[in-house]
Scaffold this motif. Structure first.
Motif, PDB file in Angstrom:
ATOM      1  N   ILE A  67      -5.567   2.515   8.358  1.00 26.00           N
ATOM      2  CA  ILE A  67      -5.275   3.806   7.730  1.00 26.00           C
ATOM      3  C   ILE A  67      -5.713   3.713   6.269  1.00 26.00           C
TER       4      ILE A  67
ATOM      5  N   ARG B  44      -1.350 -11.567   1.860  1.00 28.35           N
ATOM      6  CA  ARG B  44      -0.520 -11.503   3.064  1.00 28.35           C
ATOM      7  C   ARG B  44      -1.184 -12.302   4.178  1.00 28.35           C
TER       8      ARG B  44
ATOM      9  N   GLU C 132       3.688   8.558  12.774  1.00 30.80           N
ATOM     10  CA  GLU C 132       3.178   7.650  13.799  1.00 30.80           C
ATOM     11  C   GLU C 132       4.191   7.573  14.938  1.00 30.80           C
TER      12      GLU C 132
ATOM     13  N   LEU D 142      -4.436   0.350   4.331  1.00 34.52           N
ATOM     14  CA  LEU D 142      -3.700  -0.670   5.070  1.00 34.52           C
ATOM     15  C   LEU D 142      -4.662  -1.769   5.482  1.00 34.52           C
ATOM     16  N   SER D 143      -4.112  -2.866   5.954  1.00 38.08           N
ATOM     17  CA  SER D 143      -4.964  -3.947   6.457  1.00 38.08           C
ATOM     18  C   SER D 143      -5.861  -3.419   7.575  1.00 38.08           C
TER      19      SER D 143
ATOM     20  N   ILE E 120       4.471   7.380   7.622  1.00 36.29           N
ATOM     21  CA  ILE E 120       3.680   6.427   6.836  1.00 36.29           C
ATOM     22  C   ILE E 120       3.087   7.167   5.638  1.00 36.29           C
TER      23      ILE E 120
ATOM     24  N   THR F 137       1.472  -6.690  14.645  1.00 37.27           N
ATOM     25  CA  THR F 137       0.191  -6.309  14.021  1.00 37.27           C
ATOM     26  C   THR F 137      -0.588  -7.584  13.745  1.00 37.27           C
TER      27      THR F 137
ATOM     28  N   GLU G  98       6.619   2.910   4.716  1.00 38.36           N
ATOM     29  CA  GLU G  98       6.998   3.408   6.032  1.00 38.36           C
ATOM     30  C   GLU G  98       8.478   3.780   6.056  1.00 38.36           C
TER      31      GLU G  98
ATOM     32  N   TRP H 202       0.823  -1.220   0.000  1.00 37.42           N
ATOM     33  CA  TRP H 202       0.000   0.000   0.000  1.00 37.42           C
ATOM     34  C   TRP H 202       0.857   1.272   0.000  1.00 37.42           C
TER      35      TRP H 202
ATOM     36  N   GLU I  43      -0.609   3.221  19.549  1.00 39.85           N
ATOM     37  CA  GLU I  43       0.033   4.106  18.587  1.00 39.85           C
ATOM     38  C   GLU I  43      -0.793   5.376  18.439  1.00 39.85           C
TER      39      GLU I  43
ATOM     40  N   TRP J 266      -1.354   8.930  15.613  1.00 36.61           N
ATOM     41  CA  TRP J 266      -1.110   9.439  14.253  1.00 36.61           C
ATOM     42  C   TRP J 266      -1.290  10.955  14.228  1.00 36.61           C
TER      43      TRP J 266
ATOM     44  N   LYS K 111       7.651   6.582  13.142  1.00 32.66           N
ATOM     45  CA  LYS K 111       7.596   6.224  11.719  1.00 32.66           C
ATOM     46  C   LYS K 111       6.914   7.341  10.944  1.00 32.66           C
TER      47      LYS K 111
HETATM   48  O1  LIG Z   1      -0.286  -4.811   8.058  1.00 30.74           O
HETATM   49  P1  LIG Z   1      -0.103  -3.572   7.240  1.00 30.74           P
HETATM   50  O2  LIG Z   1      -1.270  -3.273   6.387  1.00 30.74           O
HETATM   51  O3  LIG Z   1       1.182  -3.587   6.469  1.00 30.74           O
HETATM   52  O4  LIG Z   1       0.009  -2.373   8.292  1.00 30.74           O
HETATM   53  C1  LIG Z   1       1.003  -2.334   9.293  1.00 30.74           C
HETATM   54  C2  LIG Z   1       1.088  -0.922   9.869  1.00 30.74           C
HETATM   55  O5  LIG Z   1      -0.179  -0.565  10.363  1.00 30.74           O
HETATM   56  C3  LIG Z   1      -0.268   0.742  10.928  1.00 30.74           C
HETATM   57  O6  LIG Z   1      -1.551   0.976  11.414  1.00 30.74           O
HETATM   58  C4  LIG Z   1       0.731   0.897  12.061  1.00 30.74           C
HETATM   59  O7  LIG Z   1       0.407   0.032  13.120  1.00 30.74           O
HETATM   60  C5  LIG Z   1       2.113   0.567  11.546  1.00 30.74           C
HETATM   61  O8  LIG Z   1       3.037   0.684  12.618  1.00 30.74           O
HETATM   62  C6  LIG Z   1       2.139  -0.833  10.979  1.00 30.74           C
HETATM   63  O9  LIG Z   1       3.429  -1.133  10.464  1.00 30.74           O
END
Ligand SMILES: O=P(O)(O)OC[C@H]1O[C@@H](O)[C@@H](O)[C@@H](O)[C@@H]1O
Length: 268
Positions: A140, A166, A148, A58-59, A52, A156, A34, A15, A80, A82, A50
């Motif tokens: 996100i 994934r 972040e 994102l997932s 981002i 995660t 990131e 992403w 965390e 943002w 970080k």
């Molecule tokens: O699992 P993905 O989609 O890659 O997202 C992983 C990312 O998510 C974000 O919300 C944060 O927590 C980041 O620190 C983390 O690296």
């Protein structure tokens, strides 16, 4: 010397973006999601900073709290927050669900994709700040650039990834989730010079937004402090710094500001 510039580590993500905004050199054709500020060498500090950059969502994911993390063999959990630097006009962040869900409902919705509709996708704009305590189901969205600040535990649990190939972590993810509406009041500090964003009484770290006029300042605290300049440049304990870096300051440091500076400061 009490100020240490933290190393940057570019992390590829499906992403991420091929062109990074502002002060980051190109990722060499890679799709970077990131930039981590690691270290210093030989240390594992309690906070990780970080940047981002997103081009897709994102997932939909969740992180454990300290007790849940330790029960799973991790050093702790991950809360965390943002700080939004830039957002396309239609950008959103998924925070919490539109209604409370049972664990079984969350699992089923993650498996069949209904979780996308059950997330509360909130519009986002520069200057917004959000704290995401462990247990918050979140994602996100696309078109966002943010800083972040997180507990330094790389964990995660992905509940849903829009069919991307994934790994998912449904058992742990459902176990640590609080799938409910996100109730924290919105905060936007775009027009403010200073703001207390997060306090140790409610989170594992403090975070403030500060503005430093040109001149000499000192950064002092009883513990380590992360200096995250968003604009400006100068020197810290004699070493040059500029926006887009992150410095770890132990004790007191002399900050020379050559151009008015906006910065985030994190302490534990
Ligand atoms: O699992 P993905 O989609 O890659 O997202 C992983 C990312 O998510 C974000 O919300 C944060 O927590 C980041 O620190 C983390 O690296």
């Amino acid at each position: 010397m009490t100020a240490t510039r933290l190393h940057t580590k570019y992390v590829e993500k499906p992403w991420g973006r091929h062109t990074l905004p502002g002060f980051f050199p190109e990722g060499g054709g890679r799709q970077i999601g990131e930039v981590w500020f690691d270290g210093p060498d030989g240390r594992h500090p309690p906070i990780l900073v970080k940047y981002i950059f997103t081009s897709e969502r994102l997932s939909i994911q969740v992180h454990p709290d300290d007790a849940q993390g330790r029960a799973r063999g991790l050093p702790g959990g991950k809360s965390e927050c943002w700080f939004i630097l830039d957002a396309e006009p239609d950008a959103t962040l998924g925070m919490g669900t539109v209604r409370p869900l049972s664990g079984d409902e969350l699992r089923a919705a993650s498996l069949d994709g209904e979780i996308e509709q059950l997330m509360d996708w909130k519009p986002v704009r520069p200057g917004d700040f959000f704290y995401i305590p462990a247990g918050t189901v979140h994602a996100i969205g696309a078109g966002v650039t943010l800083v972040e600040v997180q507990q330094n535990v790389d964990v995660t649990y992905r509940l849903y990834d829009y069919g991307r190939p994934r790994e998912l972590h449904l058992d742990d993810g459902v176990a640590v989730s609080r799938p409910e509406p996100y109730e924290r009041a919105p905060v936007n500090v775009a027009a403010q010079d200073e703001a207390a964003l997060l306090d140790r009484s409610e989170a594992p770290f403090n975070l403030t937004l500060d503005t430093f006029p040109e001149g000499t300042h000192s950064i002092a605290g009883s513990g380590p402090c992360w200096f995250i300049p968003l604009t400006g440049h100068g020197t810290v304990d004699g070493a040059p710094w500029q926006a887009g870096q992150c410095w770890l300051i132990d004790g007191t440091a002399r900050l020379l500001v050559a151009a008015k500076t906006r910065a985030l400061l994190a302490t534990v």
